[in-house]
Write a protein that holds these residues in place. Sequence first.
Motif, PDB file in Angstrom:
ATOM      1  N   GLY B  28       0.815  -1.210   0.000  1.00 36.77           N
ATOM      2  CA  GLY B  28       0.000   0.000   0.000  1.00 36.77           C
ATOM      3  C   GLY B  28       0.848   1.259   0.000  1.00 36.77           C
ATOM      4  N   ARG B  29       0.271   2.350  -0.485  1.00 36.59           N
ATOM      5  CA  ARG B  29       0.965   3.640  -0.481  1.00 36.59           C
ATOM      6  C   ARG B  29      -0.056   4.740  -0.327  1.00 36.59           C
ATOM      7  NH1 ARG B  29       6.078   5.296  -3.628  1.00 36.59           N
ATOM      8  NH2 ARG B  29       6.989   3.284  -4.126  1.00 36.59           N
ATOM      9  N   PRO B  30       0.277   5.755   0.496  1.00 38.88           N
ATOM     10  CA  PRO B  30      -0.593   6.926   0.478  1.00 38.88           C
ATOM     11  C   PRO B  30      -0.426   7.686  -0.836  1.00 38.88           C
ATOM     12  CG  PRO B  30       1.200   7.210   2.081  1.00 38.88           C
ATOM     13  CD  PRO B  30       1.398   5.879   1.429  1.00 38.88           C
ATOM     14  N   ILE B  31      -1.479   8.302  -1.303  1.00 34.93           N
ATOM     15  CA  ILE B  31      -1.344   9.222  -2.425  1.00 34.93           C
ATOM     16  C   ILE B  31      -1.848  10.586  -1.980  1.00 34.93           C
ATOM     17  CG2 ILE B  31      -3.553   8.449  -3.484  1.00 34.93           C
ATOM     18  CD1 ILE B  31      -2.075   9.243  -6.222  1.00 34.93           C
ATOM     19  N   ALA B  32      -0.998  11.592  -2.194  1.00 34.90           N
ATOM     20  CA  ALA B  32      -1.371  12.965  -1.822  1.00 34.90           C
ATOM     21  C   ALA B  32      -1.618  13.740  -3.117  1.00 34.90           C
ATOM     22  CB  ALA B  32      -0.264  13.572  -0.972  1.00 34.90           C
ATOM     23  N   GLY B  33      -0.699  14.605  -3.525  1.00 38.38           N
ATOM     24  CA  GLY B  33      -0.908  15.388  -4.746  1.00 38.38           C
ATOM     25  C   GLY B  33      -0.720  14.579  -6.015  1.00 38.38           C
ATOM     26  N   GLY B  34      -0.049  13.436  -5.902  1.00 37.50           N
ATOM     27  CA  GLY B  34       0.142  12.556  -7.060  1.00 37.50           C
ATOM     28  C   GLY B  34       1.152  13.061  -8.072  1.00 37.50           C
ATOM     29  N   GLN B  35       1.849  14.152  -7.784  1.00 33.89           N
ATOM     30  CA  GLN B  35       2.733  14.755  -8.778  1.00 33.89           C
ATOM     31  C   GLN B  35       4.025  13.952  -8.968  1.00 33.89           C
ATOM     32  OE1 GLN B  35       1.703  17.631 -10.621  1.00 33.89           O
ATOM     33  NE2 GLN B  35      -0.092  16.716  -9.666  1.00 33.89           N
ATOM     34  N   SER B  36       4.382  13.159  -7.994  1.00 35.62           N
ATOM     35  CA  SER B  36       5.537  12.274  -8.143  1.00 35.62           C
ATOM     36  C   SER B  36       5.101  10.829  -8.281  1.00 35.62           C
ATOM     37  CB  SER B  36       6.482  12.415  -6.942  1.00 35.62           C
ATOM     38  OG  SER B  36       6.972  13.728  -6.877  1.00 35.62           O
ATOM     39  N   LEU B  37       4.090  10.458  -7.502  1.00 39.26           N
ATOM     40  CA  LEU B  37       3.678   9.052  -7.491  1.00 39.26           C
ATOM     41  C   LEU B  37       3.054   8.630  -8.826  1.00 39.26           C
ATOM     42  CD1 LEU B  37       3.426   6.421  -6.014  1.00 39.26           C
ATOM     43  CD2 LEU B  37       1.352   7.255  -4.885  1.00 39.26           C
ATOM     44  N   VAL B  38       2.221   9.474  -9.388  1.00 37.61           N
ATOM     45  CA  VAL B  38       1.538   9.066 -10.624  1.00 37.61           C
ATOM     46  C   VAL B  38       2.534   8.874 -11.788  1.00 37.61           C
ATOM     47  CG1 VAL B  38      -0.196   9.716 -12.344  1.00 37.61           C
ATOM     48  CG2 VAL B  38      -0.702   9.960  -9.903  1.00 37.61           C
ATOM     49  N   GLY B 109       1.084  19.595  -5.432  1.00 36.47           N
ATOM     50  CA  GLY B 109       2.074  18.884  -4.626  1.00 36.47           C
ATOM     51  C   GLY B 109       1.976  19.263  -3.158  1.00 36.47           C
ATOM     52  N   THR B 110       2.296  18.293  -2.286  1.00 34.43           N
ATOM     53  CA  THR B 110       2.183  18.510  -0.833  1.00 34.43           C
ATOM     54  C   THR B 110       3.542  18.335  -0.161  1.00 34.43           C
ATOM     55  OG1 THR B 110       1.805  16.180  -0.334  1.00 34.43           O
ATOM     56  CG2 THR B 110      -0.143  17.511  -0.879  1.00 34.43           C
ATOM     57  N   ILE B 111       3.645  18.885   1.038  1.00 35.04           N
ATOM     58  CA  ILE B 111       4.918  18.772   1.760  1.00 35.04           C
ATOM     59  C   ILE B 111       5.152  17.326   2.190  1.00 35.04           C
ATOM     60  CG2 ILE B 111       3.972  19.399   4.051  1.00 35.04           C
ATOM     61  CD1 ILE B 111       6.677  20.965   4.446  1.00 35.04           C
ATOM     62  N   ALA B 122      15.204  18.010  -4.209  1.00 37.54           N
ATOM     63  CA  ALA B 122      13.930  18.692  -3.951  1.00 37.54           C
ATOM     64  C   ALA B 122      14.158  19.785  -2.906  1.00 37.54           C
ATOM     65  CB  ALA B 122      12.886  17.697  -3.472  1.00 37.54           C
ATOM     66  N   GLU B 123      13.367  20.840  -2.996  1.00 38.57           N
ATOM     67  CA  GLU B 123      13.572  21.986  -2.113  1.00 38.57           C
ATOM     68  C   GLU B 123      13.119  21.712  -0.675  1.00 38.57           C
ATOM     69  OE1 GLU B 123      12.299  22.113  -5.108  1.00 38.57           O
ATOM     70  OE2 GLU B 123      13.596  23.462  -6.226  1.00 38.57           O
ATOM     71  N   LEU B 124      11.925  21.105  -0.529  1.00 37.93           N
ATOM     72  CA  LEU B 124      11.366  21.024   0.825  1.00 37.93           C
ATOM     73  C   LEU B 124      12.201  20.174   1.783  1.00 37.93           C
ATOM     74  CD1 LEU B 124       7.594  21.051  -0.137  1.00 37.93           C
ATOM     75  CD2 LEU B 124       8.854  22.855   1.058  1.00 37.93           C
ATOM     76  N   MET B 165       2.795   7.061   7.862  1.00 37.79           N
ATOM     77  CA  MET B 165       2.696   8.226   6.981  1.00 37.79           C
ATOM     78  C   MET B 165       3.006   9.507   7.735  1.00 37.79           C
ATOM     79  SD  MET B 165      -1.382   8.906   6.378  1.00 37.79           S
ATOM     80  CE  MET B 165      -1.387  10.690   6.399  1.00 37.79           C
ATOM     81  N   ILE B 166       3.404  10.506   6.985  1.00 39.32           N
ATOM     82  CA  ILE B 166       3.702  11.807   7.583  1.00 39.32           C
ATOM     83  C   ILE B 166       2.379  12.515   7.833  1.00 39.32           C
ATOM     84  CG2 ILE B 166       4.790  14.048   7.143  1.00 39.32           C
ATOM     85  CD1 ILE B 166       6.716  12.534   5.216  1.00 39.32           C
ATOM     86  N   VAL B 167       2.235  13.084   9.034  1.00 39.31           N
ATOM     87  CA  VAL B 167       1.023  13.865   9.278  1.00 39.31           C
ATOM     88  C   VAL B 167       1.326  15.356   9.359  1.00 39.31           C
ATOM     89  CG1 VAL B 167      -0.347  12.030  10.311  1.00 39.31           C
ATOM     90  CG2 VAL B 167       1.151  13.406  11.775  1.00 39.31           C
TER      91      VAL B 167
END
Lengths: 784, 289
Positions: B28-38, B109-111, B122-124, B165-167
């Motif tokens: 399993g994987r969380p998906i947030a903004g999907g900008q890297s995962l997708v 994208g999310t932090i 990556a910057e963050l 996961m990161i909260v």
Amino acid sequence: MTQQMDRPKHIGARIQRFEDTRLLAGTARYIDDIRLPNMLHLRFVRAQMAHAKVLEIDTEALEDIGFPTQVFTGADIGDLSIKAHQDYPEMQYSEQPLLARERVRFVGEAVAAVLADDAYQAEDAAEMVFVDYEPLQVVTTMDQARDPEVPGLFDGWRTNIFVERQMKGGDIAQAKAEAAHVIKRTYTTQRQAGVPMEGRGVAAEYDPASRMLTVWSSTQIPHLVRTYIAEELGLPESRLRVVAPDVGGGFGVKGQVFPEEVLVPWLAMKTGRPVKWVEDRREHLTSSIHARDHSHTLEAYVSEDGRLLGLKADISVDVGAYSTFPFTAAGDPGMAAKVMPGPYDFQHYEATFRALATNKCPIGTYRGVGRPSAVFAQERLMDDIANELGLDPIEFRLKNVVRDFPYTNALGFTYDPGSYAETLEKMRDLLAEDRAAAEASSNDPDKRIGVGLACFVEQTAHGTPDFTRRRVPIETGYIAARVEMTPDGQALVDIGLQNHGQGHETVMAQVAADALGIDPKDVHVRHGDTLTTPYSVGTWGSRGGALGGGAVHVAAGRIADKLKAIAGHLLQSDPQKIVLQNGIAHPEGQPDRHVAVAKLARTALRNVDQLPAGMEPGLEAQYSLDGPNDGTYSNAVHAAVVEIDTKTGKMQLKRFVVVEDCGTILNPLIVDGQVRGGVVQGIGSAMLEHFIYDEDGQPLTVTFADYLMPLATEIPEIELHHIETPTPLTPLGAKGLGEGGAIGPAAAIANAVADALGIEVTKTPLNANALWHLARQAEKNRAE
Amino acid sequence: MRPSEFEYHKADSLEQALALLQEFGDEGRPIAGGQSLVPMMNLRLARPAHLVDINGLGLDTIEKKDGVIRIGALVRHERYLAEPLIIDNFPAFIDGVRAIGHPTIRRNGTIGGSLAHADPTAELPLLCMLHDGEIIAASAGGERRLPATRFFEGAYMTVLEAGEMIVAVELPVPPASSSGAFVEMAERRGDFAIAACGVTLEHARGRVTRAAVACSGAGQTAMRAPQLEEALEGLELAHPDAAAAIAAFTETLNPPDDHSASADYRRALVGQLTEQALATACSRAMEAS
Ligand SMILES: Cc1cc2nc3c(=O)[nH]c(=O)nc-3n(C[C@H](O)[C@H](O)[C@H](O)COP(=O)(O)OP(=O)(O)OC[C@H]3O[C@@H](n4cnc5c(N)ncnc54)[C@H](O)[C@@H]3O)c2cc1C
């Protein structure tokens, strides 16, 4: 050939492109939009090794995959292949099988075709096909390719040289003997991909009722694809239809016949179902065609007073694993050798050119074809000579450019009138302030400003003799147009070009409208479908406007003659004196005595009892226009002003200026758009785009994260200036235009970098890493 | 370029998300903004059998509490540019965010996604290290607080475990007399950097009292430069000449040498960007005081 226009009204007008409505509203239809009942989706298993024997293709895992699949391999397709031979005795032949047989020769070569009911399943299934390879010795460099000890890529090959030949004119030994200065340099341009926004794609369907095979392909050359498929698959060409629907860019990449274009129809016949393949970006980058990858060693012979006496060139191109159809492995090196004399007046020239085979994606045609590399070498050399002789680079060029036309160069090619000196002089004025600023910046070690330019001619719209001389399978270069009027006085133009961004649907309507005296909006231009358009070579070689426009002009002119005859009859006036304009026909100077063009059309097609006695009913004409023997020569000067931060390697393009001459301008908006688009690609060549293989032949730049295209943020405002020298060699005076924008930037930017850093620049791309290293080298040179 | 088969689960609460992540483990994987995962899934470089959509969990607040600024894992990059808590306290952070990708990327994208993805330049990740951030990771078993400097294990590798996961990320609020700057060099605007450097300073009476330096492009992850930070203490804001200390720092670096940049270039670039970031941080400090 010259047939002057009476009163151009729409030609030369700034008319916005008609096709843009469709493209911008999202109603265009591309290959991926094609959905046919019962259609199979194709996914390729592609080679993961650069050079290897294929020991086994294991499809056992597909048995349990849970959905139906079909797999085809090299064993199934017999000897079907792409053959692109030139009839030279020294040429070594390569055949690119539709699917690899026994051996793969570059990463990305198709090894197996997997078919399933949807595209996701096809991709899942392709992953489950395992190929067992036995590695062979990999050839990845020009030196390895020239090494006679390295085994050939093909059985029976002597070395990995497809072909090595010479071109010469005059007496190079004499030039050398007379020279006060001999300047020798080597210049290289990197391998690139072509990267249209839409990749390749092919769909095919066989209809047993009509015994017609229809193939849709994202191609620039539908008729050539039809002929190739028919010959390779043994089908009657009359029962084969090739359609290039909306094509999302081509840039020459889609100007070859690819193995996939033959394989997909073969699969449709074999399976009895429609088949579709849509390339993904990674496939496009690794498996379509690549471009450039040249190395040129030039030796110039220059007189005491700075006149070029002669030039000797040694040209190598790494053309990858296979010869491509229809321009062959010798296309790029031959083009570079042919155009190297450029805009300069000298009569002694000798070039040796060779195509080297390596385990890389084959080289094909990409905007400029050989010329961007040749102009890079030629124009870097001009600056290096000027520098060595202490001459101003613009004055040095002015001293050497051709001024008297027609001019026959050392190879016997005749240049039609151009404006080489005028464009240079104009550019000299435009750059005066920048050159002064660059001079002043030379004391700041961290921020350096440089100005560079490139002056070039471009042979365009060349006709059949040029291809006969080169013995290339393209064989000819003509464009045909058929013009037809409908009873309501509107016109259909069916043209053998394929429009994928060039604005043909607008320009051809302008040309037809002027001849017929109607509004361009009332002209429907159709293209890209072999069922409706006359046989032609398609869109490439900067021939759309010059030859396509010329063909429309002549064909529409024939209809106009008939309209005038009918008008003369109806108005009881001399047909020779009839004028067609604004939708009416009237005797010259008597606009009140008129008859509508629509009425004339209706008379020709419906009320034929009112035609002059004996006149054939109908309003249709077709004309095929071949290019001039040596083509027509467009010319341009490109200039760049750059600022380099020597500590970070960051380069800013502060200004990019073009002064160009493409003869008669048919539509200024389209000319500007074509030049700008080309310049952007040229900036990509100069600064960013680099397709890289490692020493094992593995590609390293297979996504847009690594293969860097120019972005809008990197592009300065591109300033355009035009000089119009119409050519007597085409009906409208137009010369070729489509490719020129991409030809000058690498040379102009490299010259600007050389000027900024005070160092000779010998290769592209000039990215941040390269610039930082050049700045260090320049520092070292100054310290010594 | 189509992902392999996966099942999609939309989580409505953090508890549910954590339960699902625990259930799926490595699959399993969380998906947030999907900008890297997708993109990774389309290239089949990632093939999670289950995606847990964490966009609906409300983890998208930025708050100040007990001397820290807490940034929810789902905060999108573009938010900072209009957020006074970040603008007022973290000038380097704002510089860095401006350099992330393009508008669409910053809008989605999310932090949490950026930190978990752990791209080397990556910057963050760099900014969180620079600002002494702590990453708060949750799992069905509870919470862990992980200092950003010990979160990244390599390129695209972190200490996060399956089911975790990161909260949120917490950044300590800097003192009033502080400053900072971030500079990067990328081939094109919006690209991942070739190298980047962030500097923060605390200062008194025209001199640096404490400095932090973080850079990327010199290794598989961003890194802090403790010796250089020490050397910068006492530096005059009006004369931020630290060339020798920076050179001593870059000499210790062993950056990658590959087709896009040589090791020599990267090393020199880190030094140059550090100089520039330091100079900007100093001049900002002077402007403010
Ligand atoms: C063209 C382009 C340019 C870009 N340029 C830059 C750039 O210059 N600088 C830059 O920093 N980034 C850049 N990015 C990446 C962008 O910033 C991404 O948004 C970011 O890296 C990932 O955030 P996301 O929310 O999209 O994560 P997702 O893509 O949803 O997820 C990324 C990874 O993180 C995991 N994940 C997501 N959220 C969590 C969480 N809360 N806890 C644990 N794991 C989680 C996912 O499972 C996945 O493994 C670019 C992206 C693109 C497409």
